[in-house]
Design a protein around this motif. Structure first.
Motif, short mmCIF file in Angstrom:
data_model
loop_
_atom_site.label_atom_id
_atom_site.label_comp_id
_atom_site.label_asym_id
_atom_site.label_seq_id
_atom_site.Cartn_x
_atom_site.Cartn_y
_atom_site.Cartn_z
N GLN A 127 0.83 -1.20 0.00
CA GLN A 127 0.00 0.00 0.00
C GLN A 127 0.87 1.24 0.00
OE1 GLN A 127 -3.78 0.23 2.40
NE2 GLN A 127 -2.51 1.54 3.70
N ILE A 128 0.34 2.30 -0.62
CA ILE A 128 1.00 3.60 -0.61
C ILE A 128 -0.05 4.64 -0.26
CG2 ILE A 128 0.71 4.19 -3.05
CD1 ILE A 128 4.10 4.48 -1.39
N LEU A 129 0.32 5.59 0.60
CA LEU A 129 -0.60 6.61 1.10
C LEU A 129 0.03 7.98 0.95
CD1 LEU A 129 -3.07 7.61 2.88
CD2 LEU A 129 -1.61 7.14 4.86
N GLY A 130 -0.77 8.96 0.52
CA GLY A 130 -0.28 10.32 0.37
C GLY A 130 -0.90 11.27 1.39
N TYR A 131 -0.26 12.43 1.56
CA TYR A 131 -0.72 13.43 2.51
C TYR A 131 -2.11 13.95 2.17
CZ TYR A 131 -0.14 17.37 5.79
OH TYR A 131 -0.27 18.26 6.83
N THR A 132 -2.48 13.85 0.91
CA THR A 132 -3.83 14.23 0.49
C THR A 132 -4.84 13.13 0.79
OG1 THR A 132 -3.17 13.45 -1.71
CG2 THR A 132 -3.16 15.84 -1.34
N THR A 133 -4.40 12.05 1.42
CA THR A 133 -5.17 10.87 1.81
C THR A 133 -5.48 9.97 0.62
OG1 THR A 133 -6.18 12.34 3.47
CG2 THR A 133 -6.96 10.11 3.44
N VAL A 134 -4.93 10.27 -0.55
CA VAL A 134 -5.00 9.34 -1.68
C VAL A 134 -4.30 8.04 -1.28
CG1 VAL A 134 -4.30 8.94 -4.07
CG2 VAL A 134 -5.07 11.21 -3.37
N THR A 135 -4.91 6.92 -1.62
CA THR A 135 -4.38 5.61 -1.21
C THR A 135 -4.53 4.60 -2.33
OG1 THR A 135 -5.18 6.09 1.04
CG2 THR A 135 -4.48 3.82 0.58
N LEU A 136 -3.49 3.79 -2.54
CA LEU A 136 -3.55 2.64 -3.44
C LEU A 136 -3.19 1.40 -2.65
CD1 LEU A 136 -3.59 1.03 -6.10
CD2 LEU A 136 -1.30 1.92 -6.58
N LEU A 137 -4.10 0.43 -2.62
CA LEU A 137 -3.88 -0.83 -1.91
C LEU A 137 -3.99 -1.98 -2.90
CD1 LEU A 137 -3.67 -2.67 0.61
CD2 LEU A 137 -6.14 -2.39 0.91
N VAL A 138 -2.99 -2.86 -2.89
CA VAL A 138 -2.98 -4.06 -3.74
C VAL A 138 -2.91 -5.27 -2.82
CG1 VAL A 138 -1.81 -5.31 -5.59
CG2 VAL A 138 -1.78 -2.79 -5.57
N ILE A 139 -3.88 -6.18 -2.97
CA ILE A 139 -3.93 -7.40 -2.16
C ILE A 139 -3.84 -8.59 -3.13
CG2 ILE A 139 -5.17 -8.67 -0.37
CD1 ILE A 139 -6.78 -6.14 0.20
N PRO A 140 -2.63 -9.06 -3.43
CA PRO A 140 -2.47 -10.12 -4.44
C PRO A 140 -3.25 -11.39 -4.14
CG PRO A 140 -0.37 -9.07 -3.96
CD PRO A 140 -1.33 -8.55 -2.95
N SER A 141 -3.29 -11.82 -2.88
CA SER A 141 -3.95 -13.09 -2.55
C SER A 141 -5.45 -13.06 -2.82
CB SER A 141 -3.70 -13.45 -1.09
OG SER A 141 -4.28 -12.48 -0.22
N GLU A 142 -6.04 -11.87 -2.81
CA GLU A 142 -7.46 -11.71 -3.09
C GLU A 142 -7.74 -11.08 -4.46
OE1 GLU A 142 -9.70 -12.99 -1.24
OE2 GLU A 142 -8.49 -13.46 0.54
N LYS A 143 -6.66 -10.81 -5.20
CA LYS A 143 -6.76 -10.18 -6.52
C LYS A 143 -7.57 -8.88 -6.45
CE LYS A 143 -6.07 -14.24 -9.44
NZ LYS A 143 -5.51 -15.09 -8.35
#
Length: 338
Positions: A283-299
C-alpha cells in the motif's frame, strides 16, 4: 452473487465527510474486473466548481513514491545500481558527497531507515542508519540525484518511457500547468507548498493522476507487469519494489517497507495496513489521503482519492487508512463467493 463492497463505499464516504476536502473517488478491481467506480463532490470549493469525474486528476503527494520506487527497481534490475546495500556515495557526483552520508545505503533510503534530517540547509544524522525509522523527504531528493547519476536519465524520463507510454496513460504525470481537470488541494492558507512547479523531472511533489489510472498502476503490479495479455514490464522490477527490504530493527513496532511501499509482513504497530489485510499486500498513502492498496492473494486493487491538505484536528489517519483495507477484507471474506 457478486460482492457489493458497500462497506468500502461507506468507508470512503465517511472519510470524505471527515476530511477538509471537496471531492473524493473510489475505484476497486476484484479479479481484474472493475467492481466499484464512484465519485463524490467537486474539484474545489469555488462556486460552480467542476464535479469529480472519471478524468479528474488528484494530487498524489507521497503516492508518487510508488513511481519513484519503480525507477529505483529499474536501475537495479538493469545494473545501473549494483546492490541496494551499496553506499549512496557510490552514486553521487563529487560535489554532492558529504561525510554525514557515510554508511547510508540504497536500502536505508528506500525503507525510510537512513536517519537523515535536513535542517537549516544542513544534513544531520538523527540516528544510525538501519536502527530506526522516520518518514522524511530527504531520501527522495537523494534518490533523484542517484538515479540521475547512475542512469543519466531522470525519474520522470524513466517512468514515462517504461510505464506511461506503453500503458497509454494520459492522466498521470508530473505537471507544470493545471487545467480544468485538476482537483484543487484544499488548505486553509494559500502557500508555496504543492504549488505548481516548472520542474517535471520526477523529483518534485507536482504529480497528479486520475483515480482510474492510478488503479491501472495497481493492476500492473497485481498482474506482474502484464497489461491486456502483454508483458509490458519485467515482473522482477515490480517484485523488487514490493518485497520487504527493511533492516532488522531493534523494535518490532516499526513499519516494513519495500521500495517506499508499505508491505504487509508481520503485525506492526506503526504500519498503515489494516490488521485484516493478509500478508503480501502492499500500500501507498499520500498526505492528500489518496491511497492505493494491492492485495495479491485476493486479486484486489483499490484506490481512494481525496483533495485534502493533510488531516483535520482529531482525525487519526492511521486508523482511517487501516479501516479502508479492513473494510475490503470484511466484504471479501464474508461474501457468498468466498
Amino acid at each position: 452473487m457478486t460482492v457489493s463492497f458497500e462497506k468500502v463505499r461507506n468507508s470512503v464516504e465517511n472519510t470524505f465527510h471527515t476530511l477538509d476536502c471537496t471531492g473524493a473517488a473510489l475505484i476497486l478491481f476484484h479479479n481484474n474486473e472493475m467492481q466499484v467506480e464512484q465519485y463524490w463532490g467537486r474539484q474545489s470549493n469555488k462556486e460552480n466548481a467542476r464535479s469529480i469525474q472519471a478524468d479528474t486528476k488528484f494530487h498524489l503527494a507521497s503516492c508518487r513514491k510508488s513511481y519513484i520506487a519503480f525507477a529505483v527497481a529499474f536501475a537495479i534490475f538493469h545494473g545501473y545500481i549494483q546492490s541496494i546495500d551499496d553506499e549512496i556515495s557510490l552514486y553521487l557526483a563529487p560535489e554532492q558527497q558529504k561525510e554525514v552520508f557515510k554508511g547510508i545505503t540504497i536500502r536505508h533510503l528506500v525503507t525510510h531507515s537512513h536517519g537523515l534530517a535536513y535542517i537549516n540547509g544542513e544534513d544531520i544524522r538523527t540516528f544510525a542508519p538501519g536502527t530506526n525509522w522516520a518518514y522524511r523527504g530527504r531520501n527522495i531528493e537523494l534518490i533523484a540525484a542517484i538515479i540521475q547519476f547512475a542512469t543519466k536519465r531522470n525519474i520522470a524520463d524513466i517512468v514515462n518511457e517504461e510505464v506511461f507510454k506503453p500503458l497509454n496513460l494520459t492522466e498521470t504525470n508530473w505537471y507544470s500547468e493545471l487545467d480544468e481537470t485538476f482537483a484543487e488541494v484544499i488548505r486553509e492558507q494559500n502557500g508555496k507548498f504543492w504549488s505548481v512547479s516548472s520542474n517535471i523531472d520526477g523529483s518534485q511533489m507536482n504529480m497528479y493522476a486520475s483515480a482510474r489510472e492510478f488503479a491501472q498502476w495497481g493492476l500492473l503490479h497485481l498482474n506482474a507487469g502484464k497489461y491486456n495479455g502483454k508483458q509490458l514490464i519485467q515482473p522482477e522490477i515490480l517484485k523488487l519494489a514490493t518485497t520487504i527490504h527493511s533492516p532488522s530493527f531493534p523494535t518490532p513496532n516499526l513499519p516494513e517497507n519495500g521500495f517506499m511501499w508499505y508491505v504487509k509482513g508481520s503485525e506492526r504497530k506503526r504500519s498503515e495496513i489494516g490488521a485484516l489485510v493478509p500478508k503480501g499486500a502492499f500500500q501507498i498513502l499520500g498526505y492528500t489521503t489518496v491511497t492505493l492498496l494491492v492485495i495479491p492473494s485476493e486479486k484486489i486493487v483499490a484506490v481512494r482519492a481525496f483533495n485534502s491538505f493533510g488531516s483535520p484536528e482529531g482525525y487519526d489517519y492511521l486508523e482511517d487508512v487501516r479501516s479502508f483495507g479492513d473494510s475490503i477484507m470484511v466484504e471479501v471474506t464474508f461474501s457468498p463467493e468466498s
